[in-house]
Design an enzyme around this catalytic site. Structure first.
Site, mmCIF file in Angstrom:
data_model
loop_
_atom_site.group_PDB
_atom_site.id
_atom_site.type_symbol
_atom_site.label_atom_id
_atom_site.label_comp_id
_atom_site.label_asym_id
_atom_site.label_seq_id
_atom_site.Cartn_x
_atom_site.Cartn_y
_atom_site.Cartn_z
ATOM 1 N N ASP A 1 5.743 2.907 7.093
ATOM 2 C CA ASP A 1 4.385 2.415 6.841
ATOM 3 C C ASP A 1 3.680 3.319 5.835
ATOM 4 O O ASP A 1 3.013 4.272 6.220
ATOM 5 C CB ASP A 1 3.611 2.395 8.158
ATOM 6 C CG ASP A 1 2.223 1.792 8.029
ATOM 7 O OD1 ASP A 1 1.942 1.161 6.988
ATOM 8 O OD2 ASP A 1 1.428 1.956 8.960
ATOM 9 N N ASP B 1 4.458 -4.916 3.718
ATOM 10 C CA ASP B 1 3.916 -3.801 4.486
ATOM 11 C C ASP B 1 4.766 -3.623 5.740
ATOM 12 O O ASP B 1 4.761 -4.487 6.610
ATOM 13 C CB ASP B 1 2.457 -4.110 4.858
ATOM 14 C CG ASP B 1 1.732 -2.920 5.449
ATOM 15 O OD1 ASP B 1 2.384 -1.893 5.715
ATOM 16 O OD2 ASP B 1 0.509 -3.021 5.649
ATOM 17 N N HIS C 1 0.844 -1.195 0.000
ATOM 18 C CA HIS C 1 0.000 0.000 0.000
ATOM 19 C C HIS C 1 0.874 1.238 0.000
ATOM 20 O O HIS C 1 1.915 1.303 0.656
ATOM 21 C CB HIS C 1 -0.996 -0.012 1.163
ATOM 22 C CG HIS C 1 -0.467 0.300 2.519
ATOM 23 N ND1 HIS C 1 -0.357 1.591 3.015
ATOM 24 C CD2 HIS C 1 -0.038 -0.505 3.529
ATOM 25 C CE1 HIS C 1 0.100 1.564 4.248
ATOM 26 N NE2 HIS C 1 0.309 0.307 4.596
ATOM 27 N N HIS D 1 2.375 5.119 12.757
ATOM 28 C CA HIS D 1 1.238 6.026 12.583
ATOM 29 C C HIS D 1 1.455 7.382 13.255
ATOM 30 O O HIS D 1 0.498 8.017 13.713
ATOM 31 C CB HIS D 1 -0.066 5.386 13.087
ATOM 32 C CG HIS D 1 -0.633 4.390 12.141
ATOM 33 N ND1 HIS D 1 -1.890 3.850 12.281
ATOM 34 C CD2 HIS D 1 -0.125 3.817 11.011
ATOM 35 C CE1 HIS D 1 -2.124 2.990 11.292
ATOM 36 N NE2 HIS D 1 -1.059 2.950 10.518
ATOM 37 N N GLU E 1 -5.417 1.788 2.065
ATOM 38 C CA GLU E 1 -5.246 0.652 2.959
ATOM 39 C C GLU E 1 -5.521 1.059 4.391
ATOM 40 O O GLU E 1 -6.113 0.307 5.171
ATOM 41 C CB GLU E 1 -3.823 0.100 2.829
ATOM 42 C CG GLU E 1 -3.569 -1.216 3.584
ATOM 43 C CD GLU E 1 -3.053 -1.006 5.012
ATOM 44 O OE1 GLU E 1 -2.855 -2.001 5.723
ATOM 45 O OE2 GLU E 1 -2.849 0.163 5.421
ATOM 46 N N GLU E 2 -5.077 2.275 4.735
ATOM 47 C CA GLU E 2 -5.214 2.734 6.118
ATOM 48 C C GLU E 2 -6.672 2.975 6.515
ATOM 49 O O GLU E 2 -6.969 3.133 7.702
ATOM 50 C CB GLU E 2 -4.397 4.013 6.333
ATOM 51 C CG GLU E 2 -2.896 3.845 6.126
ATOM 52 C CD GLU E 2 -2.229 3.008 7.200
ATOM 53 O OE1 GLU E 2 -2.931 2.490 8.099
ATOM 54 O OE2 GLU E 2 -0.994 2.845 7.141
#
Length: 438
Positions: free
Chosen positions: A137, A200, A125, A286, A171-172
């Site tokens: 990420d 990922d 992603h 994140h 994706e998130e």
């Protein structure tokens, strides 16, 4: 990686035997590379993968600090990757979907050739969360498969299976892009995908080495590779079913992949096994600090090479020279801001007579404002062929193949790509230059 999606539990045990036959035609105990007689994969340049990460960070920084779904940074990221693949000879397509009130994009890239009924697919992603740049990420997975795809092109690799790469959107927000792709594939097309590999978060700063325990053949391919490095692995559980392999798995496609850990804390046993500290695998998961400093180079290098190893091994085939003779210089050359011209040189040898009337000139320039640039091809005798004269306005980068009628030039000798920045406030470098003689 989205760890907020409910865990999927999918009954796939009955598919395992079919997966083995579809991928390799061998038993689970045979090493795939040995059984298939696969050509050795090239070493994937850590420098090149990290440059992609730097470029993705620059895109995010220039677009509000993220590359999230529905934001300008995501579309710019897609355009960046697509330009690289188009220049490398891939057939690319953008698939659009709508979620959370915004248009999303999947980028699909097919390498010409291979059995269209036997497809090996790799994906990552490309979106970040809105709170950060998303370099581990999932810039890490996206950059690794991009550089592997470019390595396929450079090698002129002709596998027996058809190769397809994908960069997923949203994706998130719950695997939206990959779900959309799988759900909109006709059943006959789904059945042609004999394996999907997912990458990922493969450069976590306090890394573990985790392998998906889904399809046995794919799993063993990765485990054998790391065993050859003397690196122990563990089964991936933190993100099980929570990344873009899940829709493929649910549809009955054999899946596998790699992961280096997210917000879970590395145990003391894992510290003894892999080094690092008894803290989160990725303390910036994140968060706004997920930038290019949030990468473990050793993990990124090992995993990038593992990506290529799996793709070469599971696709089988042979490496043949690309059509014609290719002469290439991939050394970076900095372009001074509003300064003197710089050159990248390729030395052509072994070509009889003059250059062709359709000499292919591959240009890969990373720059923040292409409208500042004058780009010329300089022949061995000093003749100049203009490729780009401050064209493209405020767009960045020049990743393009030009065709030049150079039939009046002797082929052998030192050919130069000459680049000059003619205005202030923008920076860049020559990333690569190649000539292809048909």
């Amino acid at each position: 990686m989205n760890l907020s999606v409910p865990r999927r539990v999918t009954a796939v045990a009955a598919l395992a035997a079919l997966a083995l036959g579809g991928l390799t035609g061998t038993s689970a105990t045979a090493r795939p590379a040995e059984a298939a007689g696969a050509a050795a994969a090239p070493d994937i340049s850590l420098t090149a993968v990290k440059q992609h990460l730097t470029d993705l960070q620059s895109i995010a920084t220039a677009n509000g600090g993220n590359r999230a779904h529905g934001r300008a940074g995501y579309k710019a990221s897609i355009d960046f990757v697509k330009a690289k693949l188009d220049a490398a000879g891939y057939t690319t397509s953008l698939q659009t979907f709508t979620t959370s009130g915004a248009t999303g994009y999947n980028l699909i890239a097919d390498w010409p050739g291979g059995d269209p009924n036997q497809v090996l697919m790799a994906g990552s992603h490309l979106d970040s969360v809105s709170s950060g740049l998303g370099i581990n990420d999932n810039g890490s997975g996206s950059a690794a498969i991009l550089e592997t795809a470019l390595a396929v092109s450079r090698a002129g690799y002709q596998p027996s299976k058809h190769l397809r790469f994908a960069w997923w959107g949203a994706e998130e927000l719950g695997l939206v892009g990959s779900k959309y792709y799988v759900n909109n594939l006709p059943t006959t097309e789904r059945s042609k995908i004999k394996g999907y590999l997912n990458f990922d978060m493969i450069g976590s700063p306090n890394p573990g080495y985790f392998v998906y325990d889904d399809d046995p053949t794919i799993e063993q391919t990765f485990k054998s590779y790391f065993a050859g490095l003397g690196v122990p692995t563990e089964i991936e559980t933190e993100g099980d079913g929570r990344s873009d392999h899940a829709p493929f798995k649910s549809a009955g496609v054999p899946v596998g992949g790699l992961f280096t850990g997210a917000s879970r804390v590395k145990t003391s046993a894992q510290v003894s096994k892999w080094g690092g500290t008894a803290t989160a695998f990725d303390r910036c998961y994140h968060s706004s600090c997920d930038n290019t400093s949030n990468i473990n180079d050793t993990a990124l290098d090992r995993n990038s090479d593992a990506v290529a190893h799996a793709i070469w091994t599971l696709s089988a085939g042979s490496t043949t020279p690309p059509p014609g003779k290719v002469f290439e210089n991939t050394a970076d050359v900095s372009i001074p801001d509003n300064g003197a011209a710089v050159t990248s040189t390729v030395n052509v040898t072994g070509v009889t007579g003059n250059a062709p009337g359709n000499l292919s000139v591959g240009v890969d320039i990373v720059h923040t404002y292409r409208g500042d640039l004058i780009v010329d091809l300089v022949a061995p005798d000093g003749s100049v062929y203009s490729l780009s004269n401050r064209a493209g306005g405020s767009a960045d980068n020049i990743v393009q193949t030009f065709t030049v009628n150079a039939s009046s030039e002797v082929a052998n000798g030192a050919w130069k790509l000459r680049v000059q920045d003619r205005a202030s406030y923008d920076t860049g470098y020559i990333n690569g230059f190649k000539l292809t003689f048909p």
